[in-house]
Design a protein around this motif. Structure first.
Motif, mmCIF file in Angstrom:
data_model
loop_
_atom_site.group_PDB
_atom_site.id
_atom_site.type_symbol
_atom_site.label_atom_id
_atom_site.label_comp_id
_atom_site.label_asym_id
_atom_site.label_seq_id
_atom_site.Cartn_x
_atom_site.Cartn_y
_atom_site.Cartn_z
ATOM 1 N N VAL A 100 -38.081 14.477 61.623
ATOM 2 C CA VAL A 100 -38.015 15.850 61.138
ATOM 3 C C VAL A 100 -39.119 16.136 60.119
ATOM 4 O O VAL A 100 -39.613 17.267 60.033
ATOM 5 C CB VAL A 100 -36.610 16.172 60.580
ATOM 6 C CG1 VAL A 100 -36.351 15.426 59.280
ATOM 7 C CG2 VAL A 100 -36.413 17.660 60.407
ATOM 8 N N SER A 101 -39.562 15.147 59.354
ATOM 9 C CA SER A 101 -40.597 15.393 58.344
ATOM 10 C C SER A 101 -41.911 15.842 58.972
ATOM 11 O O SER A 101 -42.612 16.703 58.419
ATOM 12 C CB SER A 101 -40.809 14.155 57.465
ATOM 13 O OG SER A 101 -41.273 13.070 58.230
ATOM 14 N N GLU A 102 -42.265 15.292 60.139
ATOM 15 C CA GLU A 102 -43.489 15.733 60.827
ATOM 16 C C GLU A 102 -43.348 17.158 61.336
ATOM 17 O O GLU A 102 -44.301 17.937 61.305
ATOM 18 C CB GLU A 102 -43.846 14.793 61.986
ATOM 19 C CG GLU A 102 -44.526 13.517 61.564
ATOM 20 C CD GLU A 102 -43.546 12.385 61.297
ATOM 21 O OE1 GLU A 102 -42.341 12.573 61.550
ATOM 22 O OE2 GLU A 102 -43.982 11.323 60.828
ATOM 23 N N ILE A 103 -42.155 17.514 61.796
ATOM 24 C CA ILE A 103 -41.906 18.887 62.260
ATOM 25 C C ILE A 103 -42.018 19.853 61.081
ATOM 26 O O ILE A 103 -42.650 20.912 61.182
ATOM 27 C CB ILE A 103 -40.526 19.010 62.940
ATOM 28 C CG1 ILE A 103 -40.425 18.091 64.171
ATOM 29 C CG2 ILE A 103 -40.217 20.457 63.297
ATOM 30 C CD1 ILE A 103 -41.332 18.443 65.315
ATOM 31 N N GLU A 104 -41.417 19.503 59.948
ATOM 32 C CA GLU A 104 -41.481 20.360 58.760
ATOM 33 C C GLU A 104 -42.924 20.543 58.295
ATOM 34 O O GLU A 104 -43.331 21.647 57.920
ATOM 35 C CB GLU A 104 -40.628 19.767 57.648
ATOM 36 C CG GLU A 104 -39.146 19.833 57.929
ATOM 37 C CD GLU A 104 -38.295 19.055 56.939
ATOM 38 O OE1 GLU A 104 -37.088 19.369 56.861
ATOM 39 O OE2 GLU A 104 -38.812 18.148 56.263
ATOM 40 N N GLU A 105 -43.695 19.462 58.340
ATOM 41 C CA GLU A 105 -45.100 19.540 57.942
ATOM 42 C C GLU A 105 -45.877 20.466 58.886
ATOM 43 O O GLU A 105 -46.703 21.274 58.450
ATOM 44 C CB GLU A 105 -45.706 18.135 57.947
ATOM 45 C CG GLU A 105 -47.073 18.050 57.313
ATOM 46 C CD GLU A 105 -47.549 16.607 57.216
ATOM 47 O OE1 GLU A 105 -48.739 16.393 57.505
ATOM 48 O OE2 GLU A 105 -46.745 15.725 56.869
ATOM 49 N N PHE A 106 -45.595 20.371 60.182
ATOM 50 C CA PHE A 106 -46.261 21.225 61.161
ATOM 51 C C PHE A 106 -45.879 22.696 60.967
ATOM 52 O O PHE A 106 -46.727 23.587 61.106
ATOM 53 C CB PHE A 106 -45.930 20.764 62.583
ATOM 54 C CG PHE A 106 -46.582 21.546 63.672
ATOM 55 C CD1 PHE A 106 -47.955 21.788 63.673
ATOM 56 C CD2 PHE A 106 -45.835 22.053 64.723
ATOM 57 C CE1 PHE A 106 -48.564 22.514 64.695
ATOM 58 C CE2 PHE A 106 -46.428 22.771 65.756
ATOM 59 C CZ PHE A 106 -47.795 23.009 65.731
ATOM 60 N N ILE A 107 -44.638 22.949 60.636
ATOM 61 C CA ILE A 107 -44.200 24.326 60.359
ATOM 62 C C ILE A 107 -45.018 24.910 59.217
ATOM 63 O O ILE A 107 -45.552 26.022 59.320
ATOM 64 C CB ILE A 107 -42.684 24.371 60.039
ATOM 65 C CG1 ILE A 107 -41.867 24.031 61.288
ATOM 66 C CG2 ILE A 107 -42.284 25.733 59.469
ATOM 67 C CD1 ILE A 107 -40.403 23.732 61.004
ATOM 68 N N LEU A 108 -45.162 24.152 58.148
ATOM 69 C CA LEU A 108 -45.933 24.604 56.989
ATOM 70 C C LEU A 108 -47.411 24.782 57.358
ATOM 71 O O LEU A 108 -48.021 25.808 57.020
ATOM 72 C CB LEU A 108 -45.787 23.606 55.835
ATOM 73 C CG LEU A 108 -46.527 23.941 54.546
ATOM 74 C CD1 LEU A 108 -46.050 25.272 53.979
ATOM 75 C CD2 LEU A 108 -46.338 22.825 53.538
#
Length: 173
Positions: free
Chosen positions: A97-105
């Motif tokens: 999930v941390s990579e997804i959150e980073e991509f969202i930002l």
């Protein structure tokens, strides 16, 4: 003419469908193996190339450094103008999930800097954790696994070469 106790063409039989499915699975497996062994930058390039065909757009791979977390951008004109931002991960484990959150930002920052709206596509060679899938769904991010990317490559004939080889003569048999 062919024998009366057989059905032609072979593809219209259950056996023929099994053969074609197995052939496609072998090709997809081969593509996946190649995707897992090429460099990270080459993986990004292949992702942009395949998805440019899928979305009928003009794909651009971002620079190796200072790309703002965006690995590729696809610009589409038809049926309406659309921009797709891509993140490509060739990890041996599922993306968290941390990579997804980073991509969202990173996607939000890219859109602000370019005054554009976009859709987001995340490609992960070995899939996603459940929490990553949930987060992506909440933010309407399209997730593709390496296997799905390989299927798209086959479907759109990217990196696929047609060859001739001998077959049984259906008229004789």
């Amino acid at each position: 003419m062919g024998r009366r106790d057989t059905h032609y063409p072979l593809i219209n039989t259950q056996f023929g469908k099994v053969v074609v499915r197995q052939q496609n699975e072998i090709i997809i497996s081969g593509i996946f193996k190649v995707l897992s062994t090429i460099s990270h930058y080459a993986f990004e390039m292949v992702c942009v190339d395949i998805l440019s065909d899928v979305y009928n757009g003009n794909g651009i791979q971002t620079p190796r450094t200072n790309d703002g977390g965006i690995d590729g951008v696809i610009y589409c004109k038809s049926p309406y103008p659309q921009i797709y931002l891509m993140q490509c991960k060739q990890y041996s484990n599922p993306v968290s999930v941390s990579e997804i959150e980073e991509f969202i930002l990173d996607s939000e920052i890219w859109c602000e800097e370019h005054s554009e709206e976009s859709e987001s596509i995340f490609i992960a060679l070995n899939g996603y954790t459940q929490s990553a899938r949930d987060k992506a769904e909440d933010h309407q991010i399209c997730l593709l696994s390496g296997h799905e990317l390989a299927e798209l490559a086959l479907k759109h004939n990217r990196g696929i070469e047609s060859v001739k080889f001998p077959l049984l003569d259906q008229r004789y048999w």
